[in-house]
Write a protein that holds these residues in place. Structure first.
Motif, PDB file in Angstrom:
ATOM      1  N   THR A  87       0.726  -1.076   0.076  1.00 52.52           N
ATOM      2  CA  THR A  87      -0.061   0.494   0.041  1.00 52.52           C
ATOM      3  C   THR A  87       0.624   1.053  -0.149  1.00 52.52           C
ATOM      4  OG1 THR A  87      -1.635  -1.149   1.548  1.00 52.52           O
ATOM      5  CG2 THR A  87      -1.815   1.349   1.214  1.00 52.52           C
ATOM      6  N   THR A  88       2.206   1.256   0.655  1.00 52.54           N
ATOM      7  CA  THR A  88       2.979   2.241   0.425  1.00 52.54           C
ATOM      8  C   THR A  88       3.687   2.559  -0.588  1.00 52.54           C
ATOM      9  OG1 THR A  88       3.327   1.981   3.560  1.00 52.54           O
ATOM     10  CG2 THR A  88       4.548   3.637   1.710  1.00 52.54           C
ATOM     11  N   VAL A  89       4.040   1.783  -1.476  1.00 48.38           N
ATOM     12  CA  VAL A  89       4.775   1.774  -2.382  1.00 48.38           C
ATOM     13  C   VAL A  89       3.983   2.318  -3.875  1.00 48.38           C
ATOM     14  CG1 VAL A  89       6.315   0.233  -4.436  1.00 48.38           C
ATOM     15  CG2 VAL A  89       6.537   0.264  -1.520  1.00 48.38           C
ATOM     16  N   ALA A  90       2.805   1.552  -3.497  1.00 52.73           N
ATOM     17  CA  ALA A  90       1.667   2.560  -4.355  1.00 52.73           C
ATOM     18  C   ALA A  90       1.324   3.199  -4.097  1.00 52.73           C
ATOM     19  CB  ALA A  90       0.291   1.417  -4.298  1.00 52.73           C
ATOM     20  N   SER A  91       1.269   3.922  -2.932  1.00 51.45           N
ATOM     21  CA  SER A  91       0.588   5.319  -2.483  1.00 51.45           C
ATOM     22  C   SER A  91       1.750   6.899  -3.212  1.00 51.45           C
ATOM     23  CB  SER A  91       0.018   5.952  -1.137  1.00 51.45           C
ATOM     24  OG  SER A  91       1.242   5.134  -0.462  1.00 51.45           O
ATOM     25  N   THR A  92       3.174   5.964  -2.776  1.00 53.34           N
ATOM     26  CA  THR A  92       4.246   6.958  -2.849  1.00 53.34           C
ATOM     27  C   THR A  92       4.441   6.807  -4.255  1.00 53.34           C
ATOM     28  OG1 THR A  92       5.102   6.306  -0.191  1.00 53.34           O
ATOM     29  CG2 THR A  92       6.481   6.832  -2.181  1.00 53.34           C
ATOM     30  N   PHE A  93       4.961   5.720  -5.312  1.00 47.91           N
ATOM     31  CA  PHE A  93       4.912   5.625  -6.575  1.00 47.91           C
ATOM     32  C   PHE A  93       4.080   5.884  -7.907  1.00 47.91           C
ATOM     33  CE2 PHE A  93       8.302   3.756  -4.413  1.00 47.91           C
ATOM     34  CZ  PHE A  93       9.805   4.604  -4.327  1.00 47.91           C
ATOM     35  N   GLY A  94       2.575   5.325  -6.681  1.00 48.55           N
ATOM     36  CA  GLY A  94       1.569   4.665  -8.151  1.00 48.55           C
ATOM     37  C   GLY A  94       1.376   6.656  -9.107  1.00 48.55           C
ATOM     38  N   GLY A  95       1.278   7.220  -7.821  1.00 49.15           N
ATOM     39  CA  GLY A  95       0.209   9.081  -8.560  1.00 49.15           C
ATOM     40  C   GLY A  95       1.781   9.483  -8.527  1.00 49.15           C
ATOM     41  N   PRO A  96       2.421   9.260  -8.429  1.00 45.06           N
ATOM     42  CA  PRO A  96       3.785  10.307  -9.528  1.00 45.06           C
ATOM     43  C   PRO A  96       4.902   9.370 -10.989  1.00 45.06           C
ATOM     44  CG  PRO A  96       4.080  10.348  -6.953  1.00 45.06           C
ATOM     45  CD  PRO A  96       3.058   9.011  -7.309  1.00 45.06           C
ATOM     46  N   LEU A  97       4.322   7.868 -10.598  1.00 47.24           N
ATOM     47  CA  LEU A  97       4.315   6.971 -11.844  1.00 47.24           C
ATOM     48  C   LEU A  97       3.049   7.234 -12.667  1.00 47.24           C
ATOM     49  CD1 LEU A  97       5.670   4.085 -10.565  1.00 47.24           C
ATOM     50  CD2 LEU A  97       6.816   5.753 -12.064  1.00 47.24           C
ATOM     51  N   VAL A  98       1.502   7.571 -12.412  1.00 45.15           N
ATOM     52  CA  VAL A  98       0.590   7.674 -13.552  1.00 45.15           C
ATOM     53  C   VAL A  98       1.392   9.447 -14.223  1.00 45.15           C
ATOM     54  CG1 VAL A  98      -1.637   7.740 -14.063  1.00 45.15           C
ATOM     55  CG2 VAL A  98      -0.751   6.485 -12.302  1.00 45.15           C
ATOM     56  N   LYS A  99       1.118  10.126 -13.362  1.00 50.61           N
ATOM     57  CA  LYS A  99       1.443  11.833 -13.440  1.00 50.61           C
ATOM     58  C   LYS A  99       2.883  11.161 -14.812  1.00 50.61           C
ATOM     59  CE  LYS A  99      -0.205  13.603  -9.746  1.00 50.61           C
ATOM     60  NZ  LYS A  99      -0.205  14.182  -8.879  1.00 50.61           N
ATOM     61  N   VAL A 100       4.073  10.463 -14.652  1.00 51.70           N
ATOM     62  CA  VAL A 100       5.224  10.685 -16.067  1.00 51.70           C
ATOM     63  C   VAL A 100       4.871  10.121 -16.693  1.00 51.70           C
ATOM     64  CG1 VAL A 100       7.548   9.725 -15.684  1.00 51.70           C
ATOM     65  CG2 VAL A 100       6.267  11.004 -13.990  1.00 51.70           C
ATOM     66  N   ALA A 101       3.905   9.107 -16.821  1.00 49.72           N
ATOM     67  CA  ALA A 101       3.714   8.049 -17.862  1.00 49.72           C
ATOM     68  C   ALA A 101       2.344   8.766 -18.740  1.00 49.72           C
ATOM     69  CB  ALA A 101       2.710   6.834 -17.691  1.00 49.72           C
ATOM     70  N   ALA A 102       2.175  10.442 -17.947  1.00 49.37           N
ATOM     71  CA  ALA A 102       0.582  11.057 -18.811  1.00 49.37           C
ATOM     72  C   ALA A 102       1.727  12.163 -19.644  1.00 49.37           C
ATOM     73  CB  ALA A 102      -0.497  11.840 -17.801  1.00 49.37           C
TER      74      ALA A 102
END
Length: 142
Positions: A87-102
């Motif tokens: 959960t921590t990894v998903a919340s920490t890296f998930g949002g920024p990775l989606v933003k970088v991909a977008a």
């Protein structure tokens, strides 16, 4: 001999036979009781070590159950820690990775649009449907 004497002798013989049968029955009963006593003593001699072995086995099983319980609680703790870490990894890296991909997609699209402006003959309008591109109007299907 008179009739009373004959009757007395018959009663005495009958009682002698009856006492003999009772003596034989009592002798057999005594043998049966001796055999039963011996059997109970043998069973007792064999049962005591078996009960001691069974008690040892139950104690060993209890020790193993306690170990398994400790292992199960450790596994449960590891599972909850892994879930929290996920959960921590998903919340920490998930949002920024989606933003970088977008952002990357936007940059590619913008660069692609610029190239399309330079070469208008190849420009085509596309609609993406579940992972495949369908061309509309003029142009090749990509």
């Amino acid at each position: 001999m008179s009739g009373g004497e004959v009757a007395g002798i018959l009663v005495a013989v009958f009682w002698a036979i009856l006492v003999s049968f009772l003596a034989v029955a009592l002798a057999r009963l005594a043998q049966t009781l001796k055999a039963t006593t011996k059997l109970v003593a043998d069973v007792t001699d064999q049962a005591v070590p078996l009960l001691a072995d069974a008690s040892t086995a139950v104690r060993s099983a209890q020790t193993q159950i306690e170990r398994v319980d400790a292992i199960a609680s450790d596994v449960q703790e590891v599972t909850s820690n892994a879930s929290a870490l996920s959960t921590t990894v998903a919340s920490t890296f998930g949002g920024p990775l989606v933003k970088v991909a977008a952002f990357g997609y936007g940059v590619r699209r913008a660069l692609g649009a610029r190239r399309d402006d330079e070469v208008p003959a190849k420009a085509s309008r596309r609609t993406v449907i579940v992972g495949r591109a369908v061309s509309r109007g003029r142009g090749k299907r990509d």
